[in-house]
Design a protein around this motif. Structure first.
Motif, PDB file in Angstrom:
ATOM      1  N   THR A  40       0.837  -1.205   0.000  1.00  0.00           N
ATOM      2  CA  THR A  40       0.000   0.000   0.000  1.00  0.00           C
ATOM      3  C   THR A  40       0.874   1.258   0.000  1.00  0.00           C
ATOM      4  O   THR A  40       0.632   2.207  -0.754  1.00  0.00           O
ATOM      5  CB  THR A  40      -0.928  -0.013   1.235  1.00  0.00           C
ATOM      6  OG1 THR A  40      -1.713  -1.196   1.191  1.00  0.00           O
ATOM      7  CG2 THR A  40      -1.850   1.194   1.262  1.00  0.00           C
ATOM      8  N   ILE A  44       0.954   3.928  -3.079  1.00  0.00           N
ATOM      9  CA  ILE A  44       0.579   5.338  -2.893  1.00  0.00           C
ATOM     10  C   ILE A  44       1.707   6.242  -3.395  1.00  0.00           C
ATOM     11  O   ILE A  44       1.481   7.200  -4.147  1.00  0.00           O
ATOM     12  CB  ILE A  44       0.245   5.611  -1.405  1.00  0.00           C
ATOM     13  CG1 ILE A  44      -1.094   4.949  -1.048  1.00  0.00           C
ATOM     14  CG2 ILE A  44       0.205   7.116  -1.108  1.00  0.00           C
ATOM     15  CD1 ILE A  44      -1.466   4.992   0.432  1.00  0.00           C
ATOM     16  N   ASN A  48      -0.081   7.271  -6.711  1.00  0.00           N
ATOM     17  CA  ASN A  48      -0.905   8.441  -6.337  1.00  0.00           C
ATOM     18  C   ASN A  48      -0.091   9.728  -6.494  1.00  0.00           C
ATOM     19  O   ASN A  48      -0.641  10.778  -6.768  1.00  0.00           O
ATOM     20  CB  ASN A  48      -1.370   8.368  -4.879  1.00  0.00           C
ATOM     21  CG  ASN A  48      -2.418   7.313  -4.644  1.00  0.00           C
ATOM     22  OD1 ASN A  48      -2.498   6.366  -5.388  1.00  0.00           O
ATOM     23  ND2 ASN A  48      -3.218   7.484  -3.600  1.00  0.00           N
ATOM     24  N   VAL A 172      -7.643   1.125   3.649  1.00  0.00           N
ATOM     25  CA  VAL A 172      -6.948   2.407   3.847  1.00  0.00           C
ATOM     26  C   VAL A 172      -7.988   3.491   4.054  1.00  0.00           C
ATOM     27  O   VAL A 172      -8.995   3.517   3.360  1.00  0.00           O
ATOM     28  CB  VAL A 172      -6.114   2.809   2.609  1.00  0.00           C
ATOM     29  CG1 VAL A 172      -5.319   4.062   2.875  1.00  0.00           C
ATOM     30  CG2 VAL A 172      -5.179   1.711   2.181  1.00  0.00           C
ATOM     31  N   ILE A 174      -8.327   7.896   4.831  1.00  0.00           N
ATOM     32  CA  ILE A 174      -7.633   9.179   5.010  1.00  0.00           C
ATOM     33  C   ILE A 174      -7.896   9.638   6.443  1.00  0.00           C
ATOM     34  O   ILE A 174      -9.027   9.545   6.925  1.00  0.00           O
ATOM     35  CB  ILE A 174      -8.197  10.234   4.030  1.00  0.00           C
ATOM     36  CG1 ILE A 174      -7.972   9.813   2.581  1.00  0.00           C
ATOM     37  CG2 ILE A 174      -7.625  11.618   4.320  1.00  0.00           C
ATOM     38  CD1 ILE A 174      -6.638  10.157   1.995  1.00  0.00           C
ATOM     39  N   THR A 175      -6.870  10.102   7.119  1.00  0.00           N
ATOM     40  CA  THR A 175      -7.061  10.576   8.482  1.00  0.00           C
ATOM     41  C   THR A 175      -6.339  11.921   8.680  1.00  0.00           C
ATOM     42  O   THR A 175      -5.771  12.464   7.741  1.00  0.00           O
ATOM     43  CB  THR A 175      -6.598   9.496   9.493  1.00  0.00           C
ATOM     44  OG1 THR A 175      -6.946   9.892  10.793  1.00  0.00           O
ATOM     45  CG2 THR A 175      -5.100   9.248   9.434  1.00  0.00           C
ATOM     46  N   ALA A 194      -0.844  14.548   3.179  1.00  0.00           N
ATOM     47  CA  ALA A 194      -1.951  13.626   3.481  1.00  0.00           C
ATOM     48  C   ALA A 194      -1.483  12.609   4.508  1.00  0.00           C
ATOM     49  O   ALA A 194      -0.279  12.401   4.681  1.00  0.00           O
ATOM     50  CB  ALA A 194      -2.384  12.888   2.212  1.00  0.00           C
ATOM     51  N   TYR A 196      -2.535   8.595   5.573  1.00  0.00           N
ATOM     52  CA  TYR A 196      -3.320   7.402   5.260  1.00  0.00           C
ATOM     53  C   TYR A 196      -3.218   6.426   6.429  1.00  0.00           C
ATOM     54  O   TYR A 196      -2.115   6.045   6.823  1.00  0.00           O
ATOM     55  CB  TYR A 196      -2.777   6.716   4.001  1.00  0.00           C
ATOM     56  CG  TYR A 196      -2.890   7.559   2.756  1.00  0.00           C
ATOM     57  CD1 TYR A 196      -3.984   7.429   1.902  1.00  0.00           C
ATOM     58  CD2 TYR A 196      -1.904   8.494   2.421  1.00  0.00           C
ATOM     59  CE1 TYR A 196      -4.095   8.216   0.750  1.00  0.00           C
ATOM     60  CE2 TYR A 196      -2.004   9.275   1.272  1.00  0.00           C
ATOM     61  CZ  TYR A 196      -3.103   9.129   0.444  1.00  0.00           C
ATOM     62  OH  TYR A 196      -3.207   9.895  -0.691  1.00  0.00           O
ATOM     63  N   ASP A 219      -0.163   5.129  10.675  1.00  0.00           N
ATOM     64  CA  ASP A 219      -0.462   6.253   9.784  1.00  0.00           C
ATOM     65  C   ASP A 219       0.716   6.464   8.837  1.00  0.00           C
ATOM     66  O   ASP A 219       1.864   6.568   9.295  1.00  0.00           O
ATOM     67  CB  ASP A 219      -0.676   7.538  10.600  1.00  0.00           C
ATOM     68  CG  ASP A 219      -1.948   7.479  11.437  1.00  0.00           C
ATOM     69  OD1 ASP A 219      -2.885   6.743  11.048  1.00  0.00           O
ATOM     70  OD2 ASP A 219      -1.998   8.160  12.478  1.00  0.00           O
TER      71      ASP A 219
END
Ligand code: SAM
Length: 228
Positions: A40, A44, A48, A172, A174-175, A194, A196, A219
Motif C-alpha cells: 500500500t 501510494i 498516487n 486504507v 484518510i485521516t 496527506a 493514510y 499512519d
C-alpha cells in the motif's frame, strides 16, 4: 524507465519473497514491514504521487530491504538502503541478488546521521520510538534534511479495537495528522500533504508480544519539503 503499472498482486508476490530479519532486536524495533502495508505504501508513493518511477529513493532504516527493493522493482532510478544493523544489511544484499536488482541498490551499514545528499523520495518505516523515545522524530528530521518527498510510517494514536476493525475492513482511510507531528514537520521545513491510516500486522517476535499476531493501526505520512 518502468512505464507499465505493476499489478498489486505482482508487487505483493515480489515483496513476500524478501526475507525478514532472522533475529530482530527489540531495542532497534526491528520488525519487518508486512507485505500488505509495504504494498500500500509503495503503491501510494508510486501511483498516487508519482514519487518512485525514475526517481532517486532512500530507504532509511531499510532492514532487509522490503521497501527499498519494492521501490527498485516498481522502477526507481536508483535506491539507497541504510541500516545500523549489519545482519539486516547482509540479508538486504542477499535479497537484492535473489531479486536480480543488485545494480539498482546501494546498501550502507551506518547510523542515519551519516547520510547526506539529496534524494527525490525517502521511504521509511522507522522505529516508532516505543523502545527509544523520539527515535521516530530523529528519522523524520533526517528524512526532511535529505529528501524532497517523504513517506513515513508512524504508530497511530488510535488504539481501540473497533478502529482497527474498521480500518481492516476498509484497507486504507484518510485521516488527520497528529498535532505533534504537524508542528514537528513544519519546524523541519516540511508540509504534510496527506495521512493514510491502515493496519499493520506483525508476527509474535518479542517476549512482550502476547498474541501470535499483533495488529495495530499505523499512519502513513506523505510529506513534502517546502524550504528547498
Ligand atoms: C521498524 S524496522 C523497519 C525495517 C524495514 N524498513 C522494514 O520496514 O521492514 C526499523 C529499522 O531501523 C533500523 N534502525 C534503528 N535505529 C537506527 C539508526 N539510528 N540508524 C540506522 N538504522 C536504524 C533498525 O535496525 C531496523 O532495521
Amino acid at each position: 524507465m518502468q512505464k507499465r503499472v505493476i499489478r498489486r498482486l505482482d508487487l505483493e508476490l515480489f515483496l513476500s519473497q524478501i526475507e525478514p530479519h532472522p533475529s530482530p532486536s527489540p531495542g532497534l524495533e526491528q520488525y519487518t514491514i508486512d507485505v500488505s502495508t509495504a504494498t500500500t505504501m509503495l503503491y501510494i508513493a508510486a501511483y498516487n504521487y508519482g514519487d518512485i518511477i525514475g526517481k532517486s529513493v532512500l530507504d532509511l532504516g531499510c532492514g532487509t530491504g522490503r521497501l527499498a527493493l519494492g521501490a527498485a522493482f516498481l522502477g526507481a532510478k536508483q535506491v539507497v538502503g541504510l541500516d545500523i544493523d549489519s545482519i539486516a544489511i547482509k540479508l538486504a544484499f542477499k535479497n537484492s541478488v535473489k531479486a536480480s536488482l543488485r545494480e539498482k541498490l546501494q546498501l550502507i551499514t551506518a547510523d542515519i546521521d551519516v547520510i547526506h545528499g539529496n534524494f527525490d523520495t525517502v521511504l521509511q518505516n522507522p522505529p516508532f520510538g516505543v523502545q527509544k523515545r523520539k527515535a521516530d522524530c530523529r528519522f523524520l528530521e533526517k528524512a526532511l534534511e535529505v529528501g524532497k518527498h517523504v513517506y513515513s510510517l508512524h504508530k497511530s494514536l488510535q488504539k481501540n479495537r473497533s478502529y482497527v476493525k474498521t480500518l481492516k475492513a476498509n484497507k486504507v482511510l484518510i485521516t488527520s495528522p497528529s498535532p505533534f507531528f504537524e508542528s514537528f514537520v513544519r519546524r523541519c521545513g516540511g508540509e504534510i500533504k496527506a495521512v493514510y491510516a491502515m493496519v499493520m500486522e506483525i508476527p509474535h517476535m518479542f517476549s512482550f508480544h502476547k498474541k501470535v499476531r499483533h495488529e495495530f493501526a499505523v499512519d502513513l505520512y506523505v510529506i513534502e519539503k517546502t524550504n528547498l
